[in-house]
Design a protein around this motif. Sequence first.
Motif, PDB file in Angstrom:
ATOM      1  N   ASN A 138       3.948 -38.903  80.549  1.00 35.87           N
ATOM      2  CA  ASN A 138       5.201 -38.306  80.106  1.00 35.87           C
ATOM      3  C   ASN A 138       4.960 -37.117  79.180  1.00 35.87           C
ATOM      4  O   ASN A 138       5.667 -36.101  79.248  1.00 35.87           O
ATOM      5  N   VAL A 179       7.840 -31.457  86.260  1.00 30.40           N
ATOM      6  CA  VAL A 179       8.882 -32.371  86.741  1.00 30.40           C
ATOM      7  C   VAL A 179       8.283 -33.386  87.692  1.00 30.40           C
ATOM      8  O   VAL A 179       8.576 -34.596  87.626  1.00 30.40           O
ATOM      9  N   LEU A 180       7.439 -32.913  88.609  1.00 27.78           N
ATOM     10  CA  LEU A 180       6.787 -33.826  89.566  1.00 27.78           C
ATOM     11  C   LEU A 180       5.859 -34.801  88.855  1.00 27.78           C
ATOM     12  O   LEU A 180       5.742 -35.956  89.239  1.00 27.78           O
ATOM     13  N   ARG A 181       5.205 -34.322  87.792  1.00 29.37           N
ATOM     14  CA  ARG A 181       4.332 -35.199  86.993  1.00 29.37           C
ATOM     15  C   ARG A 181       5.155 -36.319  86.347  1.00 29.37           C
ATOM     16  O   ARG A 181       4.721 -37.480  86.306  1.00 29.37           O
ATOM     17  N   LEU A 182       6.330 -35.989  85.851  1.00 25.82           N
ATOM     18  CA  LEU A 182       7.192 -36.990  85.229  1.00 25.82           C
ATOM     19  C   LEU A 182       7.676 -38.027  86.245  1.00 25.82           C
ATOM     20  O   LEU A 182       7.917 -39.192  85.892  1.00 25.82           O
ATOM     21  N   ARG A 183       7.794 -37.609  87.505  1.00 24.45           N
ATOM     22  CA  ARG A 183       8.291 -38.500  88.549  1.00 24.45           C
ATOM     23  C   ARG A 183       7.190 -39.321  89.215  1.00 24.45           C
ATOM     24  O   ARG A 183       7.489 -40.192  90.034  1.00 24.45           O
ATOM     25  N   GLU A 184       5.923 -39.036  88.865  1.00 27.51           N
ATOM     26  CA  GLU A 184       4.826 -39.802  89.447  1.00 27.51           C
ATOM     27  C   GLU A 184       4.871 -41.246  88.986  1.00 27.51           C
ATOM     28  O   GLU A 184       5.260 -41.533  87.853  1.00 27.51           O
ATOM     29  N   THR A 185       4.467 -42.135  89.876  1.00 25.79           N
ATOM     30  CA  THR A 185       4.451 -43.575  89.529  1.00 25.79           C
ATOM     31  C   THR A 185       3.087 -43.974  88.999  1.00 25.79           C
ATOM     32  O   THR A 185       2.088 -43.319  89.267  1.00 25.79           O
TER      33      THR A 185
END
Length: 216
Positions: A5, A210-216
């Motif tokens: 995050n 943004v994509l990093r924040l959405r990674e699981t």
Amino acid sequence: MNSKNLSGWFLVLGPLTAFIFSGLLPSFLIETGTDGGMRAWISDIEDKEALTTIFTVISSIGWVSAFIGTVLLCDSMQGANKPGSVLARMGGIIMIGLAALAMVGSMVDLATVEMLQSDGDIAQNTSDAVTIQIVGRTIWQGLFFFWGIAFVLIGLALVLQKRLHLIVNWVFVVFGTLFVILSVIPLDLAQAVGFLIFGIMSLNTVIAGVLRLRET
């Protein structure tokens, strides 16, 4: 807040802050430009000392945050069984160096303001301010050159690991290469195109965040 995050938010907020407060707003509100030469640039800064100070401090935080976010992203890409981990490590090492350069280079305008405000001969102060700006531009020249190299390395590592998004990853590779080329071309066109590429890369980095924040 965990590392994922933190890196994501730094990648989102850092480039936005740097682009807005070191690129867009100064060009409209301070009107710094190269048409009148270095002394005209110094004169613009002197006329808007308060705005220059505010923009410099905020943009410096943005620059350093963006580089730290990228370093944290590179850390997450390293591992014995991860393809491209060596590329990510190399890119991360370069980014650490760039963060240090950004701490110095981003404060050049603030140092210029302080020199212009200092006591003493006005002509000498102006001459010293010009020297500060020349040193600062040299720092930024090297920063953008190695920033492009780091983008290429990190982009290739992202492609190999199939992280984030394929388009985002290849934009890092392609425009990172253009960064390197334009940083060594002594043409006015290179400066104009370079600013456009800087904007594209800033946006791409925000998307990566943004994509990093959405990674699981």
